[in-house]
Design a protein around this motif. Structure first.
Motif, PDB file in Angstrom:
ATOM      1  N   GLY A  29      -1.199  -2.545  -6.480  1.00  0.00           N
ATOM      2  CA  GLY A  29       0.134  -2.128  -5.628  1.00  0.00           C
ATOM      3  C   GLY A  29       1.031  -2.028  -4.989  1.00  0.00           C
ATOM      4  O   GLY A  29       2.309  -2.910  -4.228  1.00  0.00           O
ATOM      5  N   ASN A  30       0.591  -1.550  -4.511  1.00  0.00           N
ATOM      6  CA  ASN A  30       0.878  -0.964  -2.234  1.00  0.00           C
ATOM      7  C   ASN A  30       0.251  -1.871  -1.722  1.00  0.00           C
ATOM      8  O   ASN A  30      -0.731  -1.187  -1.322  1.00  0.00           O
ATOM      9  CB  ASN A  30       1.380   0.571  -2.622  1.00  0.00           C
ATOM     10  CG  ASN A  30       1.238   1.193  -0.999  1.00  0.00           C
ATOM     11  OD1 ASN A  30       1.090   0.744  -0.454  1.00  0.00           O
ATOM     12  ND2 ASN A  30       2.766   1.624  -1.505  1.00  0.00           N
ATOM     13  N   ALA A  31       0.762  -2.736  -1.033  1.00  0.00           N
ATOM     14  CA  ALA A  31       0.529  -3.110  -0.050  1.00  0.00           C
ATOM     15  C   ALA A  31      -0.782  -2.274   1.066  1.00  0.00           C
ATOM     16  O   ALA A  31      -1.221  -2.790   1.617  1.00  0.00           O
ATOM     17  CB  ALA A  31       1.608  -4.576   0.605  1.00  0.00           C
ATOM     18  N   SER A  32       0.486  -1.262   1.588  1.00  0.00           N
ATOM     19  CA  SER A  32      -0.369  -0.749   2.309  1.00  0.00           C
ATOM     20  C   SER A  32      -1.575   0.109   2.231  1.00  0.00           C
ATOM     21  O   SER A  32      -2.208   0.179   2.377  1.00  0.00           O
ATOM     22  CB  SER A  32       0.568   0.909   3.247  1.00  0.00           C
ATOM     23  OG  SER A  32       1.414   0.166   3.495  1.00  0.00           O
ATOM     24  N   GLU A  33      -2.050   0.847   0.689  1.00  0.00           N
ATOM     25  CA  GLU A  33      -3.152   1.197   0.074  1.00  0.00           C
ATOM     26  C   GLU A  33      -3.787   0.773   0.104  1.00  0.00           C
ATOM     27  O   GLU A  33      -5.220   0.491   0.644  1.00  0.00           O
ATOM     28  CB  GLU A  33      -2.371   1.579  -1.526  1.00  0.00           C
ATOM     29  CG  GLU A  33      -3.378   2.602  -1.878  1.00  0.00           C
ATOM     30  CD  GLU A  33      -2.977   3.286  -3.004  1.00  0.00           C
ATOM     31  OE1 GLU A  33      -3.874   3.553  -3.789  1.00  0.00           O
ATOM     32  OE2 GLU A  33      -1.745   3.671  -2.813  1.00  0.00           O
ATOM     33  N   ASP A  34      -3.629  -1.303  -0.421  1.00  0.00           N
ATOM     34  CA  ASP A  34      -4.277  -1.517  -0.595  1.00  0.00           C
ATOM     35  C   ASP A  34      -5.143  -2.223   1.009  1.00  0.00           C
ATOM     36  O   ASP A  34      -6.775  -2.201   1.417  1.00  0.00           O
ATOM     37  CB  ASP A  34      -4.008  -3.206  -1.458  1.00  0.00           C
ATOM     38  CG  ASP A  34      -3.991  -2.422  -2.898  1.00  0.00           C
ATOM     39  OD1 ASP A  34      -4.097  -1.817  -3.315  1.00  0.00           O
ATOM     40  OD2 ASP A  34      -2.673  -3.493  -3.756  1.00  0.00           O
ATOM     41  N   ARG A  35      -4.635  -2.686   1.805  1.00  0.00           N
ATOM     42  CA  ARG A  35      -5.233  -2.607   3.404  1.00  0.00           C
ATOM     43  C   ARG A  35      -6.121  -2.078   3.572  1.00  0.00           C
ATOM     44  O   ARG A  35      -7.041  -2.045   4.741  1.00  0.00           O
ATOM     45  CB  ARG A  35      -3.654  -3.240   4.116  1.00  0.00           C
ATOM     46  CG  ARG A  35      -4.371  -3.743   5.567  1.00  0.00           C
ATOM     47  CD  ARG A  35      -3.335  -4.213   6.678  1.00  0.00           C
ATOM     48  NE  ARG A  35      -2.081  -2.925   6.541  1.00  0.00           N
ATOM     49  CZ  ARG A  35      -0.561  -2.927   5.910  1.00  0.00           C
ATOM     50  NH1 ARG A  35      -0.616  -4.150   5.190  1.00  0.00           N
ATOM     51  NH2 ARG A  35       0.141  -1.652   5.781  1.00  0.00           N
TER      52      ARG A  35
END
Length: 227
Positions: A29-35
């Motif tokens: 749900g966190n774009a930075s973490e997913d990236r």
């Protein structure tokens, strides 16, 4: 590598562990973490050894990213002005990207081709749309991978020929390094299939180099030990 190895002589690999596919990534749900998760999974390309060489018990075999990196440099060496070399370099760098998730699947694993393709496509979708949230960069990576898989454009066919040539080049280097290795099947399953004129010329040069290497070895063996 798996496609080309389909015509290789079967190896005796009784007891080889069955491949276990890891689950696909689920978004935090966190774009930075997913990236960052995508950036980290790329390490698998650096650490996973190419299955064909492992099966042939090559010491310290190349990784998946080793193979893709040299392909990219080979693309830069082409003098063909009729194709988009920049696109080819990028395609070289992503063509085996799905293997970060599914690994380098070998024919001996008896995984149907359709199942292999499905898993690789799912991995690429997961990378592009879950880890990278469908960003323009993600869609570019996915499109390059699909273009290579479809094999319909001049660039995709050129990169496929680089894939074949790079594998044959690596086979020669392993034969040179390990004299007991006879890797003829890797040439037979790759070099004759090369279609691009320039890469075909490189393949002919490579095979001539192999003949010369074998001739030198044979002459050395015939001479016997030095008294």
């Amino acid at each position: 590598m798996a496609e080309e190895r389909r015509s290789l002589a079967p190896l005796s690999l009784e007891g080889a562990p069955k491949r276990v596919f890891p689950p696909l990534y689920r978004s935090s749900g966190n774009a930075s973490e997913d990236r960052l998760a995508f950036f980290h999974i790329l390490e698998q390309l650096k650490t996973q050894k190419r299955t064909g060489w492992v099966d042939h018990k090559i010491p310290d075999p190349e990784s998946i990213s080793d193979h893709m990196y040299r392909m990219a440099i080979l693309a830069m060496c082409s003098s063909d002005t009729s194709i988009d070399i920049t696109k080819c370099v990028l395609m070289c760098l992503v063509h085996d990207l799905a293997e970060a998730q599914v690994g380098d699947i070998a024919p001996r694993e008896s995984i149907p081709r359709a199942e292999k393709q499905r898993r690789e496509a799912e991995a690429m979708h997961n990378f592009a749309h879950v880890m990278l949230h469908g960003s323009p960069a993600a869609l570019r990576i996915e499109a390059l991978w699909k273009e290579y898989e479809d094999g319909q454009t001049a660039e995709a066919r050129f990169v496929k020929d680089l894939d074949r040539f790079e594998m044959a080049s690596q086979a020669l280097e392993y034969e040179r390094r390990h004299e007991e290795q006879q890797l003829g099947a890797f040439y037979e399953s790759s070099v004759p299939k090369i279609q691009h004129p320039e890469v075909k010329e490189w393949g002919a040069d490579l095979m001539a180099e192999r003949v010369q290497m074998q001739r030198v070895r044979n002459n050395k063996d015939d001479a016997g030990p030095i008294p």
